[in-house]
Design an enzyme around this catalytic site. Structure first.
Site, short mmCIF file in Angstrom:
data_model
loop_
_atom_site.label_atom_id
_atom_site.label_comp_id
_atom_site.label_asym_id
_atom_site.label_seq_id
_atom_site.Cartn_x
_atom_site.Cartn_y
_atom_site.Cartn_z
N PHE A 51 1.00 -1.04 0.02
CA PHE A 51 0.15 0.09 0.05
C PHE A 51 0.92 1.18 0.05
O PHE A 51 1.57 1.23 0.93
CB PHE A 51 -0.88 0.18 1.07
N ASP A 66 9.61 3.10 1.61
CA ASP A 66 8.48 3.96 1.95
C ASP A 66 8.15 3.65 3.46
O ASP A 66 7.80 2.69 4.01
CB ASP A 66 7.19 3.34 0.96
N LYS A 98 2.89 10.97 7.61
CA LYS A 98 2.00 10.60 9.10
C LYS A 98 2.49 11.09 10.11
O LYS A 98 2.11 12.17 10.62
CB LYS A 98 1.84 9.07 8.72
#
Length: 419
Positions: A153, A238, A267
């Site tokens: 993802f 990532d 985030k």
């Protein structure tokens, strides 16, 4: 100057009871229906640290932390103080024919944690940071291909979605970005086959996959980096969910001792208040994108270096260092995984506990006894992954613990508490 005496907190109180109706009429009606169906429409009123409070004053332990954005907890006082200081200072924010002082400070502090990288590009979100990485990889190598892993993802904008292996998210939006090739996670042979064409600009990977909390083998990430070096492919880590201390190291890749060409952050860097993304990379890559004065703005984002976002990032790093949250994530995560692992032999449906730091997956699997197997099969036939939903709902309603299933159709519950 005439003041309107606007108090947004009063608007929240006045309209809180209408939130479902407003979203049904003006926003996402299907989400409202989901929340009502599973009993999650409790109307959260307040967030403090690791807790949420509903309209009845009941306290919930938040093991989602906004999909990982609240690493330092909700409404941390130091973060709020930093943001207020920016608003009170009348700073020259977003002067497009100038450079940002606070962006320079935040870039400097981020690179102190990743000393083998040299440059930072700021964006507004994780997905936008992935989009920048795609452009940087293609621009720096002259190669169109991007290789990503199964079950990955990387975001939901078009380029990021092209690297996200989830048919539930991709369905209805294809065709996506060409030149993007998936390989099985942990499969070095498949990776070498994909890279051997020498048409792949970058390999992008989550060190620990968020969907399922899937762990790499000890050989996979070092082996993948070696293959990237062999075939002239850039290695992109990532770390949007795994970074900023989540796994008990500042970056998850530190567990395997590797140094990628790009690191993507977002985030947790926001402190939960102001969206921010950051791409950290090597100078020679950066210089191939911004290679002359008339290309000084060849890639950018209007709000990327805004002062509130930069202040949020600076304050977040300061809190993490001052409160030793990386070390705490390692310690508390080990304790939690051990406690959960000890439960496995006593519960037939528990299969495995895995993760690092405070990124933990609890996987459930088919039971051996005939009595339980029939119920499991019935649920799986009705909806793959439904069993885990039947765990998260009573955890929420009966025990006031907020958590989630780690991906559509999976049998794993993911825990992402504040650090």
């Amino acid at each position: 100057m005439v003041s309107s005496n606007l108090d947004v907190s009063e608007i929240f109180v006045e309209r809180e009871g209408q939130r479902g109706a407003m979203h049904t009429r003006h926003l996402n009606e299907q989400l409202v229906r989901v929340l009502k169906t599973i009993g999650y429409d409790v109307g959260f009123q307040k967030g403090q640290g690791q807790y949420l409070f509903d309209r009845q004053g009941a306290r919930y332990l938040d093991l989602l932390s906004g999909f990982g954005v609240f690493a330092i907890g909700r409404n941390h006082p130091d973060l709020r103080k930093a943001l207020k200081s920016v608003l009170d200072a009348d700073l020259p924010n977003l002067v497009q024919l100038d450079v940002s002082t606070l962006a320079g400070v935040l870039a400097e502090r981020l690179l102190e944690y990743v000393p083998y990288l040299d440059k930072v590009f700021f964006a507004n979100s994780g997905a936008e940071t992935v989009e920048a990485a795609i452009k940087f990889a293609r621009g720096a190598t002259g190669r169109p291909g991007i290789v990503y892993c199964g079950h990955s993802f990387h975001g939901l904008s078009y380029g990021a979605l092209s690297l996200t292996d989830d048919s539930n998210f991709r369905s209805g939006f294809e065709p996506l970005l060409p030149g993007c090739t998936p390989i099985p996670y942990n499969d070095l042979d498949a990776l070498e086959k994909a890279l051997s064409s020498r048409q792949v600009g970058a390999f992008i990977v989550e060190p620990i996959q968020g969907k399922g909390v899937n762990m790499p083998t000890d050989e996979f990430l070092p082996g993948a980096l070696a293959l990237c070096r062999k075939y002239g492919t850039l290695f992109i880590a990532d770390e949007i969910q795994t970074g900023i201390g989540r796994t008990g190291k500042f970056l998850a890749i530190e567990h395997w001792g590797i140094e990628p060409d790009m690191v993507l952050l977002a985030k947790a860097l926001s402190g939960g208040h102001v969206p921010i993304g950051a791409l950290l990379t090597r100078k020679h890559i950066f210089d191939k994108i911004f290679n002359q004065m008339d290309r000084a703005v060849v890639h950018g984002s209007t709000f990327a270096k805004n002062d509130l976002a930069m202040a949020a990032g600076i304050a977040t790093l300061d809190v993490i260092k001052a409160e030793k949250l990386v070390e705490n994530a390692a310690k508390r995560g080990a304790e939690l995984r051990l406690a959960l692992t000890r439960m496995v032999p006593g519960y037939e449906l528990m299969k495995e506990v895995r993760g690092k730091g405070l990124m933990i997956g609890v996987e459930f699997g088919p039971p051996k006894s005939l009595r339980l197997k029939a119920s499991w099969n019935l649920l799986e036939t009705a909806n793959k992954g439904l069993f885990c939903q039947l765990i998260t709902v009573p955890l929420f309603k009966d025990h006031k613990i907020l958590t989630q299933v780690a991906g559509h159709g999976l049998h794993t519950i993911k825990l992402l508490p504040p650090l």
